[in-house]
Design an enzyme around this catalytic site. Structure first.
Site, PDB file in Angstrom:
ATOM      1  N   GLN A 282       0.106   4.243   7.322  1.00  0.00           N
ATOM      2  CA  GLN A 282      -0.825   4.903   6.395  1.00  0.00           C
ATOM      3  C   GLN A 282      -0.621   4.364   4.975  1.00  0.00           C
ATOM      4  OE1 GLN A 282       0.211   8.999   5.776  1.00  0.00           O
ATOM      5  NE2 GLN A 282      -1.210   9.211   4.077  1.00  0.00           N
TER       6      GLN A 282
ATOM      7  N   ASN B   1      -0.407   5.245   1.841  1.00  0.00           N
ATOM      8  CA  ASN B   1      -0.303   6.434   0.977  1.00  0.00           C
ATOM      9  C   ASN B   1      -0.258   6.118  -0.521  1.00  0.00           C
ATOM     10  OD1 ASN B   1       2.284   5.311   1.469  1.00  0.00           O
ATOM     11  ND2 ASN B   1       3.281   7.221   0.884  1.00  0.00           N
TER      12      ASN B   1
ATOM     13  N   HIS C 134       0.787  -1.241   0.000  1.00  0.00           N
ATOM     14  CA  HIS C 134       0.000   0.000   0.000  1.00  0.00           C
ATOM     15  C   HIS C 134       0.821   1.293   0.000  1.00  0.00           C
ATOM     16  CE1 HIS C 134      -0.231   0.271   4.706  1.00  0.00           C
ATOM     17  NE2 HIS C 134       0.919  -0.203   4.284  1.00  0.00           N
ATOM     18  N   HIS C 135       2.164   1.186  -0.048  1.00  0.00           N
ATOM     19  CA  HIS C 135       2.964   2.430  -0.151  1.00  0.00           C
ATOM     20  C   HIS C 135       3.353   2.729  -1.594  1.00  0.00           C
ATOM     21  CE1 HIS C 135       3.077   2.537   4.130  1.00  0.00           C
ATOM     22  NE2 HIS C 135       3.811   1.452   4.230  1.00  0.00           N
ATOM     23  N   CYS C 136       2.965   1.863  -2.521  1.00  0.00           N
ATOM     24  CA  CYS C 136       3.351   2.081  -3.909  1.00  0.00           C
ATOM     25  C   CYS C 136       2.196   2.693  -4.690  1.00  0.00           C
ATOM     26  CB  CYS C 136       3.752   0.748  -4.555  1.00  0.00           C
ATOM     27  SG  CYS C 136       4.447   0.980  -6.206  1.00  0.00           S
TER      28      CYS C 136
END
Length: 353
Positions: free
Chosen positions: A183, A185, A141-143
């Site tokens: 988070q 992001n 979920h950070h990509c």
């Protein structure tokens, strides 16, 4: 849309549980230089086999996402950057990777991540077909489309949702429930101005990535303090998951079930017990199943040695409660057993808060 093998029908006898031995990152002990267990995905599957829930021929074999698949979201420029070992070293936070020839990096680091990404895309379609699906990996979920980071090299959550929007009739709204300690992001940046996607994110407000710009995409933001414990956490998750799904009924839920909320996680900074994680997953699945909304779960962050056992225990618990079921899966969500059980458990949670 382009031709893809990822959307070929899975054998009906299979559980909608997606995995491949290629998920695991192992070479020359380099994986030990990162605070995580790089074989956690295989361990989850082994625990489920020991408990006789699944067998090799009963799980859906993940396939590697091709460049063409990845280009549904990623820019060509971004994919080209991954041909530089030092870029991959930065994204995966394994510095020695910078010194390896790129063909080794492609095979030993990026191929596992591309296979997990293919698994998430496949699980998206399975979830719609069967009512639920679990990719034992994924949750990067950070990509976002043009930037990796935090061990996330491909935007599998964005990809799974875009694939569904483009290829599956009747899927036009999605809700992301992101309960990893960090988070999310990446998907937040990707869906910043997309009104079809509703994002709920509960995370430790003080840790990586602290992406203020991406926060604007979150519809329900649950910012947690250091050391948050079970009671407060579960009550918040329950309230906000229910609130999110009452506010908008999506056609698919993507549930990012990170286990880095576990007490003692070196990066997460929260203090949730193993039982708390199992209960959390139950709360999310109950909310989805009772509303008959297909749910796709990805396992995301959390790499302590005991993490794999907890993920397996959670999947076994969902099965014991009738929230996931091979037979139920093919017949849609509304089985009487589940309906009754959901009524009972809603009472439990009301007492809890």
């Amino acid at each position: 849309p382009h031709r893809t093998e990822l959307y070929e029908d899975a054998p009906p006898a299979c559980w909608p549980i997606v995995y491949s031995p290629d998920y695991n990152i192992t070479f020359m002990g380099l994986e030990k230089l990162h605070p995580f267990d790089a074989g956690k995905w295989g361990k989850v599957i082994n625990f489920l086999k020991e408990e006789k829930l699944i067998a090799d021929d009963l799980i859906v074999q993940a396939r590697e996402a091709t460049d063409e698949d990845l280009l549904v979201v990623h820019t060509r420029r971004y994919l080209n950057k991954l041909k530089w070992s030092f870029v991959v070293a930065t994204i995966t936070e394994i510095p020695p990777v910078a010194f390896l020839p790129n063909f080794v990096v492609q095979r030993k680091v990026l191929k596992p991540l591309r296979t997990q990404t293919g698994g998430t895309i496949m699980a998206g379609k399975l979830a719609v077909d069967r009512g639920w699906a679990i990719n034992v990996g994924g949750g990067f979920h950070h990509c976002s489309s043009d930037k990796g980071g935090g061990f996330c090299a491909y935007a599998d959550i964005t990809l799974a949702i875009k694939f569904l929007f483009e290829r599956v009739q009747g899927v036009s709204k999605a809700t992301i429930i992101d309960l990893d300690a960090h988070q999310g992001n990446g998907h937040e940046r990707d869906f910043m101005d997309d009104h079809r996607v509703y994002i709920m994110d509960a995370y430790n407000r003080y840790i990586y990535p602290g992406d203020g710009f991406a926060k604007r995409a979150i519809k329900r933001r649950v910012e947690l303090e250091w050391g948050t414990e079970d009671t407060e956490y579960l009550q918040k998750v329950h309230t906000h998951v229910e609130g999110a799904l009452n506010e908008l009924k999506p056609d698919i839920i993507v549930y990012n079930a990170g286990t880095d909320i576990l007490d003692g996680d070196p990066l997460g900074g929260l203090a949730i017990s193993p039982q708390g994680i199992v209960k959390r997953d139950e709360v999310v699945f109950k909310a989805a199943r009772s509303r008959r909304i297909p749910i796709l779960m990805v396992t995301s962050g959390g790499y302590q040695k005991r993490t794999a056992r907890i993920i397996a225990d959670s999947i076994l618990n969902l099965h014991n409660l009738g929230l996931i079921d091979k037979e139920l899966a093919t017949s849609g969500a509304g089985s009487p057993k589940v309906e009754q059980m959901i009524r009972d458990s809603t009472k439990d949670l009301t007492n809890l808060s």
